[in-house]
Write an enzyme that holds these catalytic residues in place. Structure first.
Site, PDB file in Angstrom:
ATOM      1  N   ASN A 267     -25.138 -32.796  40.356  1.00  0.00           N
ATOM      2  CA  ASN A 267     -24.064 -31.940  40.867  1.00  0.00           C
ATOM      3  C   ASN A 267     -23.142 -31.539  39.719  1.00  0.00           C
ATOM      4  O   ASN A 267     -22.736 -32.382  38.920  1.00  0.00           O
ATOM      5  CB  ASN A 267     -23.244 -32.683  41.918  1.00  0.00           C
ATOM      6  CG  ASN A 267     -24.111 -33.381  42.949  1.00  0.00           C
ATOM      7  OD1 ASN A 267     -24.994 -32.790  43.527  1.00  0.00           O
ATOM      8  ND2 ASN A 267     -23.856 -34.666  43.147  1.00  0.00           N
ATOM      9  N   GLU A 298     -28.936 -36.566  33.420  1.00  0.00           N
ATOM     10  CA  GLU A 298     -28.062 -35.760  34.283  1.00  0.00           C
ATOM     11  C   GLU A 298     -27.106 -34.905  33.467  1.00  0.00           C
ATOM     12  O   GLU A 298     -26.794 -33.771  33.857  1.00  0.00           O
ATOM     13  CB  GLU A 298     -27.285 -36.669  35.239  1.00  0.00           C
ATOM     14  CG  GLU A 298     -28.155 -37.564  36.114  1.00  0.00           C
ATOM     15  CD  GLU A 298     -29.250 -36.811  36.855  1.00  0.00           C
ATOM     16  OE1 GLU A 298     -28.999 -35.681  37.323  1.00  0.00           O
ATOM     17  OE2 GLU A 298     -30.366 -37.349  36.965  1.00  0.00           O
ATOM     18  N   HIS A 301     -28.696 -31.741  32.384  1.00  0.00           N
ATOM     19  CA  HIS A 301     -28.787 -30.777  33.483  1.00  0.00           C
ATOM     20  C   HIS A 301     -27.559 -29.874  33.567  1.00  0.00           C
ATOM     21  O   HIS A 301     -27.636 -28.791  34.173  1.00  0.00           O
ATOM     22  CB  HIS A 301     -28.927 -31.511  34.815  1.00  0.00           C
ATOM     23  CG  HIS A 301     -30.337 -31.809  35.217  1.00  0.00           C
ATOM     24  ND1 HIS A 301     -31.348 -30.879  35.163  1.00  0.00           N
ATOM     25  CD2 HIS A 301     -30.894 -32.938  35.720  1.00  0.00           C
ATOM     26  CE1 HIS A 301     -32.473 -31.424  35.612  1.00  0.00           C
ATOM     27  NE2 HIS A 301     -32.234 -32.677  35.938  1.00  0.00           N
TER      28      HIS A 301
END
Length: 849
Positions: A267, A298, A301
């Site tokens: 997220n 992450e 990303h």
């Protein structure tokens, strides 16, 4: 529920979303929450479309000021939008359902203090469970969230958390600023009385980026936030330098949340992680390194996936493969984990090779026709093979050239959506290489190649001919171009490396076709060991020649470096899995050499492979004796390991997991009681559960013992461990109770069901599972049709009767598959993959002579 790619293309052709304004009230009930979505979008005038909204009830739908009847336009999954204008405003008022499956908006009650914790998990298609949304990655927009929640909660989303405003009766409302442009699946909401450790860093453009590390109140005492901050700063430094783009979002929070299904989720600016990464007891170094790699994965990303996003899910592989490759590269080059490529080879590549030899293997660039296709594609091809192939590509074009292409890609496509050719054109421009053939052979075909050496030498050991032979299986016959190295290893006879197996020569070359001569090696003296794919640049299985294999068996422990030792061990495992060498030979190999291994992840992987060999590959008539002897050896290894070492911890846990004889279970009981001790081995909370589960599976711990242990550790971890222990009790009544709870009633969260399945399948007498073959095939169609994907896939893969290695299991599977046909491809794939485990086990057992 199953959006197709064709529908997504059609929707994008007719409309473009601009913004969402989402108002949520999390105080309405324990079952549902209120969700109001205002969407602004343009469309072809007069066209019709739909918006995704998985709801409990839709109260109001207003399109451009016109009230639409919810009963007519909503079916609980989609809302039809007729007669669109050029510019549209849609308002949807609905009730959303809290989930306990780790999908959508997940609700958890902490057993320690009764507090409620929420978090969102939206990849692939589950933001539609929280608000009305055009649920596809190419419909990027801005998102503004307004959240009403208990006043003592913290509320975190993609934008920085604002100061809450009092809303009466112990409530408050948080009005977030609009996010930057992003896809809906990376939006986030995390809410509850989470506690936080805060920090900051300076970005490459001089901007101060706030950092936060969050966990539940009852776990905060175990949170080592400074280690997480250190890795985050190292990752920021490396990625900003490599990508040429400063971190794109206003803040960076990392949140450890309960009952999470995966490792983490990217997220934007609000990454969620599973709580197993908060270490309340001593864990292996492998787990600590895995957390580090996940943190870096992450973070990568934020650029590749969040800043620039795939247009559709057929490019999911590139999203995940890139993050997997970059996280390992960052760890190796800018953290203390300098041997991360050894970890990658041992863990990730072994996963890739395993997945790539299943009947369901597919090209890296998979055909994704709908959401069910992508849900089953979070696999070893998408992550590990893709990352392995990217490493191969970097070796092929050069690391600096690769990064130059990536920098151009980010510069050109920031905040937009892309497809594979958009990246490849930049890599070709930066490297000067034509990558069309490479793309075709590596990304559009499936299967793994195998390298074998062809060597001719004189009587006095001088090489007169050397070639690398490349082969492929008949089902996937492509021979690919590889960038690979050949290493010569010999035992050093003097100096600080005396007695060590050290590399004395290395040749790097392009390998292509069925036979690649290596003329540089002609005229050299043959060394003790020749290693194809030295440094693990290529994605290929390797085989050793007879002399090298003999050296490896005698001197595996003597390798100076960890990576070549890991490659040789992997070759031995491949041969056992493929039924080329007897499984008991592999068991002996592991037990004789693992004591010398220093890399924690390699030890972990070897122990997993040992367990697979013992349970599945050893001939049935030899399994019990071999398994009992192996457990005895593991106890000896634990006693001989350095006090307090990682190896000691892993060997003790492995021993407990394999203990089944009366003597071994007596020893486990003594370790639990404290009447037997190992120097510096802490009998902490999680270790106690390891022993209790072992005793439960051995018939030595009943429900009273398990419940007493739970009373001392009534935490989420304790509840999950207790669920496993209860389900492991080896009685017909116990197994029946677990089956009823998981399959029939669906008790508890997905995490609890997964823990129970782990215990249900932990059996020494597989006859206990025999009655459940027919029950399994009688239930799974309904499971698939009535449960969410995460729950259904957990049950279908976890309860498949893989422990019953027999033709009868295959026959039952084939009968179900014949009845199923091709109408549910995702379900079919799960079963075909599980079936292959039995096929491979039968082949290996036949070879164990």
């Amino acid at each position: 529920m199953n959006l197709t790619r064709a529908e997504a293309i059609e929707r994008t052709a007719s409309l473009t979303v601009t913004s969402y304004d989402v108002t949520l009230d999390l105080t309405t009930s324990e079952r549902t929450f209120a969700s109001t979505t205002v969407v602004s979008f343009s469309a072809k005038e007069g066209s019709s479309s739909f918006i995704d909204a998985v709801t409990d009830k839709v109260h109001q739908v207003t399109l451009n000021g016109v009230e639409l009847d919810p009963a007519e336009v909503s079916d609980g999954v989609r809302i039809q939008l007729p007669d669109l204008a050029a510019q549209n405003v849609l308002t949807v008022k609905a009730d959303g359902l809290y989930m306990n499956t780790g999908e959508g908006l997940h609700r958890f009650v902490d057993p320690v203090d009764g507090e409620v914790y929420l978090y969102s998990q939206f990849e692939v298609p589950d933001s539609r469970r929280m608000f009305a949304v055009f649920e596809q990655p190419d419909q990027k927009a801005t998102f503004t969230f307004h959240v009403t929640a208990p006043a003592h909660w913290d509320v975190i989303s993609n934008a920085p958390t604002p100061a809450p405003e009092a809303a009466g009766e112990g409530k408050a409302v948080w009005h977030f600023e609009p996010t930057l442009t992003m896809s809906s699946y990376i939006t986030a909401l995390i809410a509850g009385p989470y506690e936080c450790v805060r920090g900051e860093l300076t970005s490459s453009n001089g901007r101060i980026v706030p950092l936060g590390v969050f966990a539940r109140k009852s776990l905060m005492e175990f949170l080592d936030a400074e280690n997480i901050f250190e890795l985050t700063r190292q990752g920021f430094e490396f990625f900003e330098q490599q990508f040429g783009v400063p971190y794109p979002f206003p803040k960076y929070d990392q949140l450890f949340v309960p009952e999470f299904n995966a490792g983490a989720m990217e997220n934007a600016g609000a990454v969620t992680f599973l709580e197993s990464y908060v270490f309340r007891s001593k864990v292996t170094d492998a787990m600590v390194e895995r957390r580090a790699i996940t943190i870096l994965h992450e973070l990568a990303h934020m650029w590749f996936g969040d800043l620039v996003t795939m247009r559709w899910w057929n490019d999911l592989w590139l999203n995940e493969s890139f993050a997997e490759f970059m996280s390992t590269l960052a760890a190796a080059e800018n953290t203390k984990y300098v041997d991360s490529w050894t970890t990658f080879s041992s863990l990730e590549k072994s996963w890739a090779y395993r997945q790539d030899q299943l009947p369901s293997t597919h090209p890296i660039k998979a055909e994704i026709n709908d959401l069910e296709d992508v849900l089953v594609n979070f696999d070893g091809i998408t992550y590990a093979k893709g990352a392995s192939v990217l490493r191969q590509l970097v070796a092929w074009v050069g690391q600096e050239e690769f990064m130059a292409g990536v920098r151009a890609y980010f510069s050109k496509h920031a905040w937009s959506n892309t497809e594979l050719p958009d990246l490849m054109v930049e890599l070709e421009a930066a490297s000067g290489r034509d990558l069309s053939v490479w793309t075709e052979k590596w990304l559009e075909t499936a299967g793994v190649n195998t390298f074998k050496p062809a060597i001719e030498v004189t009587d006095d050991g001088v090489i007169t001919s050397f070639s690398i032979l490349q082969s492929a299986v008949a089902e996937h016959p492509t021979l690919r171009p590889h960038r690979a190295a050949v290493g010569f290893y010999s035992l050093a006879d003097s100096g600080e490396d005396a007695g060590k197996l050290v590399r004395t020569h290395r040749v790097e070359l392009d390998v292509d076709g069925a036979e690649t001569p290596v003329p540089e090696l002609v005229g050299m003296a043959r060394p003790a060991l020749i290693l194809l794919n030295d440094d693990d640049l290529a994605y290929a299985k390797i085989r050793l020649d007879a002399q090298s294999l003999a050296t490896a068996k005698t001197h595996l422990k003597d390798f100076k470096d960890s990576l070549p030792r890991t490659l040789v061990s992997a070759s031995a495992w491949d041969a056992a899995r493929d039924g080329e060498t007897p499984a008991r030979e592999y068991v002996d190999f592991v037990l004789a050499t693992i004591r010398y291994e220093t890399d924690s992840t390699v030890i972990m992987v070897l122990l997993r492979q040992l367990a697979t060999a013992l349970h599945f590959y050893v001939a049935p008539e030899r399994q019990l004796a071999t398994a009992v002897a192996a457990a005895d050896s593991l106890w000896e290894l634990a006693q001989g390991a350095a006090a307090g070492s990682d190896a000691q911890l892993q060997f003790v846990k492995a021993f407990a997991g394999h203990a089944q004889s009366a003597t071994q279970l007596d020893l486990v009981q003594a370790l639990l009681d404290g009447t037997r001790e190992l120097d510096s081995l802490a009998l902490d909370t999680d270790m106690r559960w390891e022993f209790i589960i072992s005793l439960a599976a051995g018939g030595r711990a009943d429900e009273t013992v398990i419940d007493a242990a739970l009373a001392l550790d009534n935490t989420q971890n304790g509840q999950l461990a207790a669920a496993t222990a209860h389900a492991a009790i080896p009685t017909a009544e116990g197994k029946a109770g677990t089956w009823e709870s998981v399959v029939v009633r669906g008790d508890g969260a997905n995490a609890v069901q997964r823990a129970a399945i782990d215990g249900f399948t932990k059996v020494w007498d597989t006859a206990l599972l025999q009655p459940y073959v027919a029950k399994y095939f009688g239930a799974i169609r309904e499971v698939w049709e009535t449960k969410s994907y995460e729950t259904a896939s957990t049950i279908i893969t976890g309860l498949y009767p893989v422990q019953l290695v027999s033709q009868a299991t295959l026959d039952a599977t084939d009968a179900f598959l014949a009845e199923l046909g091709t109408e549910v491809p995702a379900l079919r794939r799960l079963l075909v993959e599980s079936r292959d485990t039995v096929v491979r086990a039968l082949r290996a057992q036949a070879a164990d002579v």
